[in-house]
Design an enzyme around this catalytic site. Sequence first.
Site, PDB file in Angstrom:
ATOM      1  N   ASP A   2       0.780  -1.252  -0.326  1.00 13.55           N
ATOM      2  CA  ASP A   2       0.250  -0.265   0.125  1.00 13.55           C
ATOM      3  C   ASP A   2       0.751   1.584  -0.166  1.00 13.55           C
ATOM      4  OD1 ASP A   2      -2.167   1.013   0.242  1.00 13.55           O
ATOM      5  OD2 ASP A   2      -2.965   1.427   2.160  1.00 13.55           O
ATOM      6  N   GLY A   3       0.376   1.992  -0.361  1.00 15.42           N
ATOM      7  CA  GLY A   3       0.988   3.656  -0.112  1.00 15.42           C
ATOM      8  C   GLY A   3       1.071   3.940  -1.838  1.00 15.42           C
ATOM      9  N   ARG A  15      -0.648   9.132 -10.097  1.00 17.21           N
ATOM     10  CA  ARG A  15      -0.823   7.965  -9.281  1.00 17.21           C
ATOM     11  C   ARG A  15      -0.300   6.872  -9.692  1.00 17.21           C
ATOM     12  NH1 ARG A  15      -3.768   7.111  -4.713  1.00 17.21           N
ATOM     13  NH2 ARG A  15      -4.071   5.206  -5.678  1.00 17.21           N
ATOM     14  N   HIS A  19       2.485   3.691  -8.647  1.00 17.19           N
ATOM     15  CA  HIS A  19       2.655   1.582  -9.762  1.00 17.19           C
ATOM     16  C   HIS A  19       3.304   1.450 -10.176  1.00 17.19           C
ATOM     17  CE1 HIS A  19      -1.203   2.195  -7.630  1.00 17.19           C
ATOM     18  NE2 HIS A  19      -1.953   2.676  -8.786  1.00 17.19           N
ATOM     19  N   LEU A 113      11.540 -20.062  -3.482  1.00 14.27           N
ATOM     20  CA  LEU A 113      10.501 -19.637  -3.616  1.00 14.27           C
ATOM     21  C   LEU A 113       9.218 -19.570  -4.214  1.00 14.27           C
ATOM     22  CD1 LEU A 113       9.781 -16.428  -1.898  1.00 14.27           C
ATOM     23  CD2 LEU A 113      10.714 -15.844  -3.498  1.00 14.27           C
ATOM     24  N   ARG A 164       2.278  -5.389   6.281  1.00 18.17           N
ATOM     25  CA  ARG A 164       1.483  -3.908   5.871  1.00 18.17           C
ATOM     26  C   ARG A 164       2.463  -2.178   5.453  1.00 18.17           C
ATOM     27  NH1 ARG A 164      -5.121  -2.399   4.920  1.00 18.17           N
ATOM     28  NH2 ARG A 164      -4.562  -1.002   3.234  1.00 18.17           N
ATOM     29  N   ILE A 171      -6.570  -4.831   7.465  1.00 19.82           N
ATOM     30  CA  ILE A 171      -6.318  -6.388   6.898  1.00 19.82           C
ATOM     31  C   ILE A 171      -6.642  -6.090   5.910  1.00 19.82           C
ATOM     32  CG2 ILE A 171      -6.757  -8.990   6.433  1.00 19.82           C
ATOM     33  CD1 ILE A 171      -4.717  -8.631   8.825  1.00 19.82           C
ATOM     34  N   SER A 172      -8.105  -5.892   5.302  1.00 19.96           N
ATOM     35  CA  SER A 172      -8.114  -5.238   3.666  1.00 19.96           C
ATOM     36  C   SER A 172      -8.836  -6.792   3.225  1.00 19.96           C
ATOM     37  CB  SER A 172      -7.949  -3.595   3.303  1.00 19.96           C
ATOM     38  OG  SER A 172      -7.508  -3.192   4.221  1.00 19.96           O
TER      39      SER A 172
END
Length: 227
Positions: A2-3, A15, A19, A113, A164, A171-172
Site C-alpha cells: 500500500d502507498g 498515481r 504503481h 521461493l 502492510r 487487513i483489507s
Amino acid sequence: MDGNGRWAKRRLLPRVAGHKRGLDAVRDVVSACHRLGIEYLTLFAFSTENWRRPPDEVSFLMELFLRALGSEVDRLNGNNIRLHIIGSKARLSPALAERISAAEELTSGNDGLTLTIAADYGGRWDMLNAVNELIAEGATHIDEESLSQRLSMAYAPEPDLFIRTGGEQRISNFLLWQLAYSELYFTDLLWPDFDARALEQAVDSYRCRERRFGRTSEQLPASLRRE
Ligand code: IPE
Ligand code: MG
C-alpha cells in the site's frame, strides 16, 4: 503493498507513476526473500474491492500486470521461483488469464521461493468459494481441515508474518482465514520505498515475537520463548 498513490502524489506525479515504482519494489523484495531463504512470499496486488477505483487506474494496473508477467517470468523461472496467481480471475481479460496460466505452467517445476500474487483476490471470496465447492460436492459438515484444503492457497503453510506498508493498520480482506495466527507488522513506509532493508527490519521484529498459539509461555520449548 500500500502507498503507491501517495508516493506519486508527494512527487506531484500521477498515481500510476507510483504503481510503476511499486513494481521496482516488488523486484527488490522478491530477490531479498530469495537471499534470506524465505520459502513463501505472497503479494496482495489487487483486491476484489479495487475494481471500484477509477477505470483509468484499473486499466493501468491490469496493463502493468500483463507487461510485468511478460517481462519478469523468464528471470523468475531462472531463479527457481514458482509462481502462483490467486484470485477470482473472473474479471481479468482473456489475454491476462492466458499469460497467468502460461507463467504458472512454466514455473510449476521450480522448488525455490514460492511467489504468490493475489489479483482480483478477497479473503471473503476465497472462503465462500471453498464452502460453495464443498456444498456442490454434497458436503454436509465442514471442518477446519476440509475448508482450508479448498482455499486458494492450500499449497502453502499459513503466513508467519503479515506486512502492510503505507501506514494503514487494516487487513483489507487479505487472507482472512490463514491470518488467524500470523504476526502483524505495520510500517509507515510507502510501498515504492519498501526495500530489502525494510524487509529485514520486519523479519527482525518477527524474530522477537513469542508465538504461543493459545498456549502459555511456560508451555513453549525454551527456544521459542521470548523475554
Ligand atoms: C497500491 O497502493 C495498492 C494497489 C491497489 C495497487 P495504493 O494505490 O492504494 O496507494 P495509496 O494508498 O493511494 O497511497
Ligand atoms: Mg491504498
